[in-house]
Design an enzyme around this catalytic site. Structure first.
Site: not given
Ligand code: TYM
Length: 335
Positions: A117, A200, A203
C-alpha cells in the site's frame, strides 16, 4: 460437579471500503455462516480500519450500514452472533494502544500489505494508521479471547503478528491472551481478479469487471464471468499460465464443494464456454438468496439500528474482562 464447556470463540471482520466481493464471501463470509452454530462468534464491521485511508464521511457511514446489511443477507443471524461496528466498542482502541507499546517498528515494517500500500510513496505522506493497522487488528482478535479467525490467505501474516503479540505479552506479564489460530477455506482462500488473474480480487479495484459483488444482478454476474481473462489453451485444468481457469475452478469448488480433481475430470474435453456458463450459474444461484434478502433488508433501517446497538452492548460486555485484566497487568491503578 458438572462443568459447562465454553464454546470456542470466533472473531472476524471486513473493512467497509469498496464493495463486498465474491472473494470476501468465499474467503470469509461463507465460513462465518458455516461456523455460527458451533461457535460463539463476533463479526464486526471494522470501520476504524477503513479510516487508515481517507474516506468521505457520508459514504463511509452509508457503507458501514450496507456491510452490516450484507452480513445478515449472507445468512448471519444477529440473535446467534455478536454483530457490531468496531467504533462502537472503545475497548478496541484502548487495547490497540497497549499492544502498540509492545510492538516493534521492525515487525510492522515487514507486513507485506503495508509495503504494497505504500509502494512508491514518500514517508512524509504515509499515514501512521496504515503502519499500525495490524496492531489494531490484533487488538480486535485478542480482546475477545478468540480461538479461531476465519480469514483469507492475505490476512494470515497479520494473524501471525496477533499471535506473536499475544505470546510476547503473556511471556512478559503472565498468561492473559488466548493465542488465536487462522481458519482458511479449503479451495478458495485466495480468489483472484477476473481481469488480471495473477492479482488478488480486491473490493477496491478500479475496474468493476475485475470482481463480482455479492449483490450484483444475475445478468451482470454472467457477463463478468464470460469476460473473465483465461488463456488460449483448451484445457480446464491447473498449470502454468492457467491462473484464470484455476481461479474459476476455485470459485466453482468453493461453492459446490468439488475438488480441483473432480472439476478437471468433469470438464475433460469440454470447452471454456460451457465451463464459464456453469461457473456463472453456480455463482448466480449461490448469490440469488443473498441479493433477495439484501434488497428486503436494505430499507429496514430501524431493524438494522437495533442489530448494531444490541451488538455494541454485547461486544462491550464480552471484552470488558480481558481489557480490565490487561490494564491491571501493565500496572494501571484500578478505577
Ligand atoms: P478485508 O476487508 O480486506 O477482507 C475481508 C475478508 O475477506 C478476505 N479476502 C479474500 N479472501 C479470498 N480471496 C480474496 N480475493 C479476498 N479478498 C479479501 C480477507 O482475507 C478477509 O478475511 N484487516 C482485515 C479486516 C480485519 C480483521 C480483523 C479480520 C480487521 N480486524 C480481525 C479478522 C480479524 C481486512 O482488511 O480484510
Amino acid at each position: 460437579m458438572e462443568t459447562v464447556e465454553r464454546k470456542k470463540r470466533i472473531f472476524s471482520g471486513i473493512q467497509p471500503s469498496g464493495h463486498i466481493t465474491i472473494g470476501n464471501y468465499i474467503g470469509a463470509l461463507k465460513n462465518w455462516v458455516k461456523l455460527q452454530d458451533e461457535y460463539d462468534c463476533a463479526y464486526c464491521v471494522v470501520d476504524m480500519h477503513a479510516i487508515t485511508v481517507r474516506q468521505t464521511p457520508a459514504d463511509l457511514r452509508k457503507r458501514c450500514l450496507d456491510f452490516l446489511t450484507q452480513y445478515i443477507a449472507c445468512g448471519l443471524d444477529p440473535q446467534k452472533n455478536i454483530m457490531f461496528m468496531q467504533s462502537h466498542n472503545p475497548a478496541h482502541a484502548e487495547l490497540a494502544w497497549i499492544l502498540m507499546c509492545n510492538s516493534y517498528m521492525g515487525e510492522l515494517s515487514r507486513m507485506t500489505q503495508f509495503k504494497d500500500k505504500t509502494k512508491n510513496k514518500q514517508n512524509e505522506s504515509i499515514g501512521a494508521g496504515l503502519f499500525t493497522y495490524p496492531v489494531l487488528m490484533a487488538a480486535d482478535i485478542l480482546l475477545y479471547g478468540t480461538d479461531l479467525v476465519p480469514v483469507g490467505i492475505d490476512q494470515m501474516q497479520h494473524l501471525e503478528l496477533a499471535r506473536d503479540l499475544a505470546i510476547r505479552f503473556n511471556n512478559y506479564y503472565g498468561e492473559t491472551f488466548t493465542v488465536p489460530e487462522g481458519y482458511l477455506s479449503k479451495t478458495g482462500a485466495k480468489i483472484m481478479s477476473l481481469q488480471e488473474p495473477t492479482k488478488k480480487m480486491s473490493k477496491s479495484d478500479e475496474n468493476p469487471k475485475a470482481y463480482i459483488t455479492i449483490t450484483d444482478e444475475p445478468d451482470l454476474i454472467v457477463k463478468k464471468i464470460k469476460s473473465a481473462v483465461t488463456d488460449s489453451d483448451m484445457c480446464i485444468c491447473r498449470g502454468e499460465g492457467k491462473e484464470g481457469i484455476e481461479n474459476l475452478m476455485s470459485i466453482m469448488g468453493a461453492i459446490t464443494g468439488k475438488t480441483f480433481e473432480e472439476i478437471e475430470k468433469e470438464y475433460q474435453g469440454k470447452n471454456y464456454g460451457v465451463f464459464k456458463s456453469d461457473v456463472a450459474e453456480c455463482v448466480v444461484e449461490e448469490l440469488r438468496p443473498v441479493r433477495e434478502r439484501y434488497l428486503q433488508l436494505q430499507s429496514d433501517k430501524a431493524y438494522l439500528e437495533q442489530v448494531y446497538k444490541a451488538g455494541a452492548e454485547k461486544a462491550q460486555l464480552a471484552s470488558r474482562k480481558i481489557l480490565r485484566k490487561v490494564y491491571k497487568k501493565v500496572g494501571f491503578i484500578e478505577k
